[in-house]
Design a protein around this motif. Structure first.
Motif, PDB file in Angstrom:
ATOM      1  N   GLY A 236      -1.833  75.816 -39.289  1.00 41.88           N
ATOM      2  CA  GLY A 236      -2.449  75.104 -38.179  1.00 41.88           C
ATOM      3  C   GLY A 236      -2.734  73.637 -38.452  1.00 41.88           C
ATOM      4  O   GLY A 236      -3.159  72.906 -37.551  1.00 41.88           O
ATOM      5  N   ASN A 237      -2.502  73.187 -39.687  1.00 38.10           N
ATOM      6  CA  ASN A 237      -2.802  71.791 -40.025  1.00 38.10           C
ATOM      7  C   ASN A 237      -1.749  70.832 -39.484  1.00 38.10           C
ATOM      8  O   ASN A 237      -0.577  71.187 -39.324  1.00 38.10           O
ATOM      9  N   VAL A 238      -2.177  69.610 -39.233  1.00 35.47           N
ATOM     10  CA  VAL A 238      -1.258  68.512 -38.936  1.00 35.47           C
ATOM     11  C   VAL A 238      -0.840  67.905 -40.272  1.00 35.47           C
ATOM     12  O   VAL A 238      -1.692  67.482 -41.058  1.00 35.47           O
ATOM     13  N   ILE A 239       0.462  67.884 -40.551  1.00 35.31           N
ATOM     14  CA  ILE A 239       0.946  67.392 -41.849  1.00 35.31           C
ATOM     15  C   ILE A 239       1.511  65.988 -41.687  1.00 35.31           C
ATOM     16  O   ILE A 239       2.443  65.757 -40.902  1.00 35.31           O
ATOM     17  N   VAL A 240       0.933  65.055 -42.450  1.00 41.16           N
ATOM     18  CA  VAL A 240       1.357  63.661 -42.450  1.00 41.16           C
ATOM     19  C   VAL A 240       1.875  63.315 -43.842  1.00 41.16           C
ATOM     20  O   VAL A 240       1.196  63.559 -44.844  1.00 41.16           O
ATOM     21  N   VAL A 241       3.075  62.747 -43.908  1.00 41.69           N
ATOM     22  CA  VAL A 241       3.675  62.355 -45.184  1.00 41.69           C
ATOM     23  C   VAL A 241       3.829  60.835 -45.202  1.00 41.69           C
ATOM     24  O   VAL A 241       4.453  60.254 -44.303  1.00 41.69           O
ATOM     25  N   SER A 242       3.263  60.195 -46.231  1.00 39.96           N
ATOM     26  CA  SER A 242       3.451  58.754 -46.430  1.00 39.96           C
ATOM     27  C   SER A 242       4.564  58.544 -47.451  1.00 39.96           C
ATOM     28  O   SER A 242       4.565  59.184 -48.505  1.00 39.96           O
ATOM     29  N   LEU A 243       5.487  57.641 -47.138  1.00 45.37           N
ATOM     30  CA  LEU A 243       6.600  57.332 -48.032  1.00 45.37           C
ATOM     31  C   LEU A 243       6.661  55.836 -48.278  1.00 45.37           C
ATOM     32  O   LEU A 243       6.691  55.047 -47.329  1.00 45.37           O
ATOM     33  N   HIS A 244       6.669  55.469 -49.548  1.00 43.01           N
ATOM     34  CA  HIS A 244       6.808  54.068 -49.937  1.00 43.01           C
ATOM     35  C   HIS A 244       8.272  53.885 -50.314  1.00 43.01           C
ATOM     36  O   HIS A 244       8.707  54.340 -51.380  1.00 43.01           O
ATOM     37  N   PHE A 245       9.033  53.209 -49.452  1.00 47.44           N
ATOM     38  CA  PHE A 245      10.478  53.187 -49.650  1.00 47.44           C
ATOM     39  C   PHE A 245      11.102  52.046 -48.874  1.00 47.44           C
ATOM     40  O   PHE A 245      10.435  51.350 -48.125  1.00 47.44           O
ATOM     41  N   GLY A 246      12.404  51.835 -49.088  1.00 48.21           N
ATOM     42  CA  GLY A 246      13.114  50.821 -48.328  1.00 48.21           C
ATOM     43  C   GLY A 246      13.277  49.504 -49.061  1.00 48.21           C
ATOM     44  O   GLY A 246      12.947  49.367 -50.239  1.00 48.21           O
ATOM     45  N   ALA A 264      11.305  65.441 -44.965  1.00 53.16           N
ATOM     46  CA  ALA A 264       9.905  65.812 -44.748  1.00 53.16           C
ATOM     47  C   ALA A 264       9.728  66.519 -43.407  1.00 53.16           C
ATOM     48  O   ALA A 264       9.031  67.537 -43.314  1.00 53.16           O
ATOM     49  N   ILE A 265      10.351  65.993 -42.354  1.00 54.07           N
ATOM     50  CA  ILE A 265      10.253  66.633 -41.033  1.00 54.07           C
ATOM     51  C   ILE A 265      10.949  67.995 -41.057  1.00 54.07           C
ATOM     52  O   ILE A 265      10.425  68.981 -40.511  1.00 54.07           O
ATOM     53  N   ASP A 266      12.115  68.070 -41.680  1.00 57.87           N
ATOM     54  CA  ASP A 266      12.839  69.338 -41.768  1.00 57.87           C
ATOM     55  C   ASP A 266      11.995  70.423 -42.445  1.00 57.87           C
ATOM     56  O   ASP A 266      12.093  71.602 -42.103  1.00 57.87           O
ATOM     57  N   ALA A 267      11.174  70.016 -43.399  1.00 61.95           N
ATOM     58  CA  ALA A 267      10.355  70.973 -44.150  1.00 61.95           C
ATOM     59  C   ALA A 267       9.084  71.370 -43.414  1.00 61.95           C
ATOM     60  O   ALA A 267       8.383  72.283 -43.848  1.00 61.95           O
ATOM     61  N   GLY A 268       8.764  70.682 -42.306  1.00 66.49           N
ATOM     62  CA  GLY A 268       7.594  71.071 -41.528  1.00 66.49           C
ATOM     63  C   GLY A 268       6.561  70.004 -41.281  1.00 66.49           C
ATOM     64  O   GLY A 268       5.517  70.276 -40.669  1.00 66.49           O
ATOM     65  N   ALA A 269       6.807  68.757 -41.715  1.00 71.39           N
ATOM     66  CA  ALA A 269       5.845  67.679 -41.455  1.00 71.39           C
ATOM     67  C   ALA A 269       5.868  67.300 -39.979  1.00 71.39           C
ATOM     68  O   ALA A 269       6.898  67.398 -39.308  1.00 71.39           O
ATOM     69  N   ASP A 270       4.732  66.855 -39.481  1.00 73.47           N
ATOM     70  CA  ASP A 270       4.625  66.396 -38.101  1.00 73.47           C
ATOM     71  C   ASP A 270       4.918  64.911 -37.971  1.00 73.47           C
ATOM     72  O   ASP A 270       5.440  64.456 -36.957  1.00 73.47           O
ATOM     73  N   LEU A 271       4.562  64.150 -39.008  1.00 73.46           N
ATOM     74  CA  LEU A 271       4.667  62.698 -38.948  1.00 73.46           C
ATOM     75  C   LEU A 271       4.998  62.151 -40.326  1.00 73.46           C
ATOM     76  O   LEU A 271       4.460  62.614 -41.337  1.00 73.46           O
ATOM     77  N   VAL A 272       5.895  61.159 -40.358  1.00 74.78           N
ATOM     78  CA  VAL A 272       6.174  60.396 -41.573  1.00 74.78           C
ATOM     79  C   VAL A 272       5.802  58.948 -41.304  1.00 74.78           C
ATOM     80  O   VAL A 272       6.189  58.375 -40.280  1.00 74.78           O
ATOM     81  N   VAL A 273       5.036  58.363 -42.227  1.00 75.88           N
ATOM     82  CA  VAL A 273       4.614  56.968 -42.104  1.00 75.88           C
ATOM     83  C   VAL A 273       5.135  56.203 -43.307  1.00 75.88           C
ATOM     84  O   VAL A 273       4.845  56.565 -44.455  1.00 75.88           O
ATOM     85  N   GLY A 274       5.914  55.152 -43.061  1.00 77.56           N
ATOM     86  CA  GLY A 274       6.531  54.393 -44.137  1.00 77.56           C
ATOM     87  C   GLY A 274       5.863  53.065 -44.417  1.00 77.56           C
ATOM     88  O   GLY A 274       5.273  52.437 -43.526  1.00 77.56           O
ATOM     89  N   HIS A 275       5.971  52.650 -45.693  1.00 74.40           N
ATOM     90  CA  HIS A 275       5.447  51.366 -46.152  1.00 74.40           C
ATOM     91  C   HIS A 275       6.408  50.775 -47.188  1.00 74.40           C
ATOM     92  O   HIS A 275       7.303  51.465 -47.674  1.00 74.40           O
ATOM     93  N   HIS A 276       6.211  49.518 -47.520  1.00 77.50           N
ATOM     94  CA  HIS A 276       6.871  48.760 -48.583  1.00 77.50           C
ATOM     95  C   HIS A 276       7.738  47.613 -48.094  1.00 77.50           C
ATOM     96  O   HIS A 276       7.714  46.556 -48.735  1.00 77.50           O
ATOM     97  N   PRO A 277       8.511  47.746 -46.997  1.00 74.05           N
ATOM     98  CA  PRO A 277       9.380  46.621 -46.628  1.00 74.05           C
ATOM     99  C   PRO A 277       8.656  45.326 -46.255  1.00 74.05           C
ATOM    100  O   PRO A 277       9.300  44.276 -46.169  1.00 74.05           O
ATOM    101  N   HIS A 278       7.345  45.369 -46.012  1.00 74.15           N
ATOM    102  CA  HIS A 278       6.587  44.179 -45.586  1.00 74.15           C
ATOM    103  C   HIS A 278       7.132  43.619 -44.272  1.00 74.15           C
ATOM    104  O   HIS A 278       6.956  42.431 -43.968  1.00 74.15           O
ATOM    105  N   ALA A 279       7.788  44.472 -43.518  1.00 71.15           N
ATOM    106  CA  ALA A 279       8.305  44.108 -42.202  1.00 71.15           C
ATOM    107  C   ALA A 279       8.360  45.382 -41.372  1.00 71.15           C
ATOM    108  O   ALA A 279       8.489  46.481 -41.910  1.00 71.15           O
ATOM    109  N   LEU A 280       8.262  45.224 -40.068  1.00 70.55           N
ATOM    110  CA  LEU A 280       8.289  46.379 -39.175  1.00 70.55           C
ATOM    111  C   LEU A 280       9.696  46.958 -39.059  1.00 70.55           C
ATOM    112  O   LEU A 280      10.682  46.213 -39.078  1.00 70.55           O
TER     113      LEU A 280
END
Length: 372
Positions: A236-246, A264-280
């Motif tokens: 029942g949890n909302v699963i959020v995965v943060s990925l530092h990549f790109g 991550a989504i294929d495995a059951g995550a609801d949301l993936v949030v990315g960081h690192h590129p310093h650009a949108l």
């Protein structure tokens, strides 16, 4: 634990731009209608009417704000020392209105000791100042799954974990198991819980391995294993995965980013949030989930020379407000922001700035074709 935020009247004065990226599944079947009770001929009396079972009350929407990289060193730290820790988030607090949690990516350590790694950039902020900035700024949860969490070694990481205190963190730890462990957060007044997992695909850091602490390393197998286990144990949890990549300063995700995020989504995550590129980078609706490939910077010291050399990319920012409702893909509202070149802090974007930001984040849809 975070405090649920009410809508702020000040929000009405801020120019916000909304972008719907919600796609619902099949319509749920309608509730059965009651059937009239037949008269029993033997007694000529009617059976008592059936008592309808009340439908379960659906859980209220869970609303979470996600922001980009938070770097409190250098000119940002100097501004906080001069103006106070609340200065950093002061102008963008209205953009957090109506949310249950605010989640960001903490770049650097909150420490005063440790030995700096041999790398070009090491970020370190006085613990009391950094924590005060997060608390007074309204940030509840931070990802440490990045290439700066161990800038001052494991000692610097440990000092950071201690300094964070009651603030929630994930993606790094003093052993590999702790670094990979999900952080469970239940916002005040909410019946639902979020599971946060974080991983970094960028070097220049110490990766956790066995009893050795550090940052959780990103690979398809690890992400799939951890997310699948979390989904099985906490369905029942909302699963959020943060990925530092790109790739830094690139506005398009790489094939590697797509591979990790979709795993991550294929495995059951609801949301993936990315960081690192310093650009949108663009938003992608994938299967039943949502991928935010990069939220860019949110707090970072950038000056006029950076604007001239790098262009507007590092200055463009956003508050990504994601609404989770049971049985539906996460819905997204984008609230554009801009890092002020003179103030070293974010502010709401102007109408012109917002238009460019929303164009960069235009959603993509990627749903695998059905098998033959």
């Amino acid at each position: 634990m975070s405090v649920r935020r009410g809508a702020l009247a000040l929000l009405a004065t801020v120019a916000l731009a909304a972008l719907a990226v919600a796609c619902t599944g099949d319509e749920p079947p309608s509730a059965p209608t009651s059937t009239p009770t037949a008269t029993v001929e033997a007694t000529r009396t009617a059976a008592p009417p059936a008592t309808a079972t009340p439908a379960p009350t659906p859980a209220p929407p869970l609303v979470v704000a996600f922001i980009g990289d938070l770097m409190f060193d250098r000119e940002v730290e100097l501004a906080m020392e001069t103006e106070g820790p609340a200065y950093t988030f002061e102008r963008v607090r209205p953009l957090f209105a109506g949310t249950d949690l605010v989640v960001g990516n903490l770049e650097g350590t909150l420490s005063s000791g440790g030995t700096p790694l041999d790398k070009v950039y090491q970020f370190q902020t006085a613990p009391d100042l950094g924590v005060a900035a997060l608390v007074e700024g309204g940030v509840d949860v931070v990802s440490l799954s990045n290439n700066h969490a161990t800038d001052y070694g494991i000692a610097g990481l440990e000092e950071t974990l201690v300094a964070l205190g009651d603030l929630e963190y994930y993606g790094a730890g003093l052993t590999e198991d702790l670094a990979r462990a999900a952080r469970h957060v239940q916002p005040d007044g909410q019946p639902r819980t979020l599971s946060f997992l974080g991983y970094s695909d960028i070097g220049e850091t110490i990766f956790a391995l066995g009893a050795q602490g550090g940052v959780s390393r990103a690979d398809v197998e690890t992400i799939a294993e951890d997310v699948s286990r979390e989904r099985e144990q906490f369905p029942g949890n909302v699963i959020v995965v943060s990925l530092h990549f790109g790739t830094e300063y690139r506005h398009e995700p790489t094939d590697r980013q797509r591979e990790l995020a979709r795993a991550a989504i294929d495995a059951g995550a609801d949301l993936v949030v990315g960081h690192h590129p310093h650009a949108l980078q663009p938003v992608e609706a994938y299967r039943d989930g949502l991928i935010l490939y990069s939220l860019g910077n949110f707090v970072f010291d950038l000056d006029a020379e950076d604007l001239e050399v790098l262009g507007p990319g590092p200055f463009q920012s956003v508050v990504a407000v994601v609404t989770f409702e049971e049985g539906e893909r996460p819905a997204l509202e984008l609230r554009p922001a801009w890092i002020d070149v003179w103030e070293n802090r974010p502010r709401p974007a102007t109408e012109e700035e917002a238009a460019a930001i929303l164009d960069l984040l235009a959603p993509r849809s990627q749903t695998p074709a059905a098998p033959d």
